[in-house]
Design a protein around this motif. Structure first.
Motif, PDB file in Angstrom:
ATOM      1  N   TRP A 102      40.294  40.473   1.445  1.00 43.66           N
ATOM      2  CA  TRP A 102      40.489  40.601  -0.003  1.00 43.66           C
ATOM      3  C   TRP A 102      40.505  42.065  -0.427  1.00 43.66           C
ATOM      4  CZ3 TRP A 102      42.545  36.864  -2.537  1.00 43.66           C
ATOM      5  CH2 TRP A 102      42.351  35.554  -2.100  1.00 43.66           C
ATOM      6  N   ALA A 103      39.643  42.881   0.190  1.00 45.71           N
ATOM      7  CA  ALA A 103      39.645  44.313  -0.140  1.00 45.71           C
ATOM      8  C   ALA A 103      40.979  44.948   0.245  1.00 45.71           C
ATOM      9  CB  ALA A 103      38.485  45.015   0.564  1.00 45.71           C
ATOM     10  N   GLU A 104      41.482  44.606   1.428  1.00 46.85           N
ATOM     11  CA  GLU A 104      42.776  45.151   1.860  1.00 46.85           C
ATOM     12  C   GLU A 104      43.898  44.665   0.937  1.00 46.85           C
ATOM     13  OE1 GLU A 104      43.015  47.545   3.752  1.00 46.85           O
ATOM     14  OE2 GLU A 104      41.563  47.420   5.378  1.00 46.85           O
ATOM     15  N   LEU A 105      43.816  43.430   0.511  1.00 46.36           N
ATOM     16  CA  LEU A 105      44.813  42.899  -0.424  1.00 46.36           C
ATOM     17  C   LEU A 105      44.787  43.714  -1.715  1.00 46.36           C
ATOM     18  CD1 LEU A 105      46.825  40.462  -0.441  1.00 46.36           C
ATOM     19  CD2 LEU A 105      45.072  39.208  -1.682  1.00 46.36           C
ATOM     20  N   GLY A 106      43.581  43.999  -2.217  1.00 46.94           N
ATOM     21  CA  GLY A 106      43.440  44.801  -3.429  1.00 46.94           C
ATOM     22  C   GLY A 106      43.961  46.217  -3.259  1.00 46.94           C
ATOM     23  N   LEU A 107      43.910  46.723  -2.030  1.00 47.13           N
ATOM     24  CA  LEU A 107      44.413  48.070  -1.748  1.00 47.13           C
ATOM     25  C   LEU A 107      45.913  48.072  -1.434  1.00 47.13           C
ATOM     26  CD1 LEU A 107      41.431  49.313   0.455  1.00 47.13           C
ATOM     27  CD2 LEU A 107      42.041  50.142  -1.830  1.00 47.13           C
ATOM     28  N   GLY A 108      46.521  46.881  -1.440  1.00 45.09           N
ATOM     29  CA  GLY A 108      47.954  46.784  -1.157  1.00 45.09           C
ATOM     30  C   GLY A 108      48.293  46.841   0.321  1.00 45.09           C
ATOM     31  N   GLU A 109      47.316  46.656   1.162  1.00 42.46           N
ATOM     32  CA  GLU A 109      47.510  46.686   2.619  1.00 42.46           C
ATOM     33  C   GLU A 109      47.741  45.251   3.119  1.00 42.46           C
ATOM     34  OE1 GLU A 109      47.768  49.299   4.511  1.00 42.46           O
ATOM     35  OE2 GLU A 109      47.159  50.843   3.087  1.00 42.46           O
ATOM     36  N   TRP A 110      48.949  44.731   2.900  1.00 44.67           N
ATOM     37  CA  TRP A 110      49.243  43.315   3.167  1.00 44.67           C
ATOM     38  C   TRP A 110      49.056  42.952   4.647  1.00 44.67           C
ATOM     39  CZ3 TRP A 110      48.775  42.845  -1.555  1.00 44.67           C
ATOM     40  CH2 TRP A 110      49.557  43.488  -2.506  1.00 44.67           C
ATOM     41  N   ALA A 111      49.525  43.779   5.552  1.00 47.01           N
ATOM     42  CA  ALA A 111      49.435  43.468   6.987  1.00 47.01           C
ATOM     43  C   ALA A 111      47.973  43.416   7.445  1.00 47.01           C
ATOM     44  CB  ALA A 111      50.219  44.487   7.814  1.00 47.01           C
ATOM     45  N   LYS A 112      47.160  44.360   6.960  1.00 53.16           N
ATOM     46  CA  LYS A 112      45.739  44.349   7.316  1.00 53.16           C
ATOM     47  C   LYS A 112      45.052  43.119   6.725  1.00 53.16           C
ATOM     48  CE  LYS A 112      45.192  49.351   7.742  1.00 53.16           C
ATOM     49  NZ  LYS A 112      44.525  50.543   7.172  1.00 53.16           N
ATOM     50  N   ALA A 113      45.396  42.797   5.477  1.00 54.70           N
ATOM     51  CA  ALA A 113      44.816  41.616   4.837  1.00 54.70           C
ATOM     52  C   ALA A 113      45.169  40.370   5.644  1.00 54.70           C
ATOM     53  CB  ALA A 113      45.310  41.484   3.398  1.00 54.70           C
ATOM     54  N   LYS A 114      46.421  40.264   6.035  1.00 52.04           N
ATOM     55  CA  LYS A 114      46.871  39.099   6.806  1.00 52.04           C
ATOM     56  C   LYS A 114      46.063  38.955   8.084  1.00 52.04           C
ATOM     57  CE  LYS A 114      50.836  37.093   9.114  1.00 52.04           C
ATOM     58  NZ  LYS A 114      51.886  37.462  10.016  1.00 52.04           N
ATOM     59  N   ARG A 115      45.806  40.059   8.759  1.00 51.98           N
ATOM     60  CA  ARG A 115      45.052  39.991  10.019  1.00 51.98           C
ATOM     61  C   ARG A 115      43.636  39.487   9.778  1.00 51.98           C
ATOM     62  NH1 ARG A 115      44.255  37.878  14.083  1.00 51.98           N
ATOM     63  NH2 ARG A 115      42.766  38.801  15.477  1.00 51.98           N
ATOM     64  N   PHE A 116      42.982  39.935   8.722  1.00 54.00           N
ATOM     65  CA  PHE A 116      41.627  39.460   8.436  1.00 54.00           C
ATOM     66  C   PHE A 116      41.630  37.976   8.066  1.00 54.00           C
ATOM     67  CE2 PHE A 116      40.696  44.055   7.731  1.00 54.00           C
ATOM     68  CZ  PHE A 116      39.735  44.171   8.724  1.00 54.00           C
ATOM     69  N   PHE A 117      42.643  37.535   7.328  1.00 47.87           N
ATOM     70  CA  PHE A 117      42.733  36.114   6.993  1.00 47.87           C
ATOM     71  C   PHE A 117      43.009  35.275   8.247  1.00 47.87           C
ATOM     72  CE2 PHE A 117      44.098  37.754   2.620  1.00 47.87           C
ATOM     73  CZ  PHE A 117      42.798  37.720   2.142  1.00 47.87           C
ATOM     74  N   GLU A 118      43.768  35.818   9.171  1.00 54.07           N
ATOM     75  CA  GLU A 118      43.999  35.119  10.449  1.00 54.07           C
ATOM     76  C   GLU A 118      42.685  34.949  11.215  1.00 54.07           C
ATOM     77  OE1 GLU A 118      46.919  37.654  12.259  1.00 54.07           O
ATOM     78  OE2 GLU A 118      48.604  36.568  11.341  1.00 54.07           O
ATOM     79  N   VAL A 119      41.855  35.984  11.203  1.00 50.32           N
ATOM     80  CA  VAL A 119      40.552  35.901  11.865  1.00 50.32           C
ATOM     81  C   VAL A 119      39.700  34.818  11.193  1.00 50.32           C
ATOM     82  CG1 VAL A 119      38.397  37.153  12.340  1.00 50.32           C
ATOM     83  CG2 VAL A 119      40.611  38.272  12.695  1.00 50.32           C
ATOM     84  N   GLY A 120      39.797  34.709   9.873  1.00 49.57           N
ATOM     85  CA  GLY A 120      39.073  33.656   9.155  1.00 49.57           C
ATOM     86  C   GLY A 120      39.506  32.270   9.596  1.00 49.57           C
ATOM     87  N   LEU A 121      40.801  32.080   9.775  1.00 49.12           N
ATOM     88  CA  LEU A 121      41.293  30.784  10.266  1.00 49.12           C
ATOM     89  C   LEU A 121      40.805  30.513  11.685  1.00 49.12           C
ATOM     90  CD1 LEU A 121      44.956  30.634   8.921  1.00 49.12           C
ATOM     91  CD2 LEU A 121      42.971  29.347   8.122  1.00 49.12           C
ATOM     92  N   GLU A 122      40.792  31.547  12.512  1.00 45.95           N
ATOM     93  CA  GLU A 122      40.282  31.399  13.873  1.00 45.95           C
ATOM     94  C   GLU A 122      38.813  30.989  13.865  1.00 45.95           C
ATOM     95  OE1 GLU A 122      41.072  35.117  15.880  1.00 45.95           O
ATOM     96  OE2 GLU A 122      43.243  34.886  15.577  1.00 45.95           O
ATOM     97  N   MET A 123      38.028  31.572  12.965  1.00 45.37           N
ATOM     98  CA  MET A 123      36.611  31.213  12.853  1.00 45.37           C
ATOM     99  C   MET A 123      36.463  29.749  12.465  1.00 45.37           C
ATOM    100  SD  MET A 123      34.822  34.539  11.085  1.00 45.37           S
ATOM    101  CE  MET A 123      33.151  33.865  11.112  1.00 45.37           C
ATOM    102  N   MET A 124      37.328  29.291  11.567  1.00 47.70           N
ATOM    103  CA  MET A 124      37.258  27.893  11.160  1.00 47.70           C
ATOM    104  C   MET A 124      37.555  26.991  12.352  1.00 47.70           C
ATOM    105  SD  MET A 124      39.240  25.759   8.155  1.00 47.70           S
ATOM    106  CE  MET A 124      40.866  25.922   8.847  1.00 47.70           C
ATOM    107  N   LEU A 125      38.577  27.343  13.108  1.00 48.03           N
ATOM    108  CA  LEU A 125      38.968  26.510  14.242  1.00 48.03           C
ATOM    109  C   LEU A 125      37.946  26.556  15.375  1.00 48.03           C
ATOM    110  CD1 LEU A 125      42.777  27.306  14.292  1.00 48.03           C
ATOM    111  CD2 LEU A 125      41.687  25.181  13.520  1.00 48.03           C
ATOM    112  N   LYS A 126      37.416  27.724  15.677  1.00 53.67           N
ATOM    113  CA  LYS A 126      36.486  27.878  16.797  1.00 53.67           C
ATOM    114  C   LYS A 126      35.067  27.457  16.461  1.00 53.67           C
ATOM    115  CE  LYS A 126      38.977  31.601  19.107  1.00 53.67           C
ATOM    116  NZ  LYS A 126      38.972  33.033  19.434  1.00 53.67           N
TER     117      LYS A 126
END
Length: 182
Positions: free
Chosen positions: A112-136
């Protein structure tokens, strides 16, 4: 925490204050740090930023003194969320990074912080890690937060239909709580 989760925030404040007082009487430093973080969280829910920050900061000081990394990380996450609410995304990122150094609680705050800073690719990577945490790990709230983050990325990419599909999944999920308020 139960009173806070039921929306009885004034009761939650009273319970946490009483808990701190009782724990001070018996010298239970761990419990005091925990209650300070909980009190900061309740004030965060009440959108009383000044008191939320104060109690989280007190918790972090005490947690560092007695080596409670999880409690300190939780308080730092709350402070990151406070900074997010104020639009201070760089400060929020700093709190989330510090929080995750000791105990990786959730990558969502950094996303969310990266999203607020306009860093879309970094934000996407952190959200991907969140999905991985949910799955694992089965951490559904972290995964749901990540899905909401992806929905925001779709909105930024002018893909509103895809964003709405993701949000509808979150709204109807049994584990959804905070995400529906977004």
């Amino acid at each position: 925490r139960l009173a806070a989760s039921l929306g009885e925030l004034d009761k939650a404040v009273a319970y946490q204050m009483a808990s701190i007082e009782q724990r001070q009487q018996i010298g239970h430093q761990t419990g005091i740090a925990f209650s300070l973080t909980n009190l900061g969280y309740v004030y965060y829910l009440q959108e009383n930023m000044e008191l939320a920050y104060y109690f989280c900061h007190q918790s972090i000081i005490l947690s560092h003194e007695i080596n409670l990394s999880v409690t300190a990380s939780q308080a730092l996450c709350i402070m990151g969320n406070l900074a997010m609410l104020s639009g201070e995304f760089a400060t929020a990122k700093r709190y989330f990074v510090e929080s995750n150094i000791a105990v990786p609680i959730s990558p969502g705050g950094l996303g969310w912080a990266e999203l607020g800073l306009g860093e879309w690719a970094k934000a996407k990577r952190f959200f991907e890690v969140g999905l991985e945490m949910m799955l694992k790990e089965g951490n559904r709230p972290v995964g749901l937060d990540a899905i909401v983050g992806f929905a925001h990325l779709f909105v930024e990419a002018q893909k509103a239909q895809q964003a709405m599909k993701l949000l509808s999944l979150v709204l109807t999920h049994e584990a959804s709580n905070y995400e529906v308020k977004i």
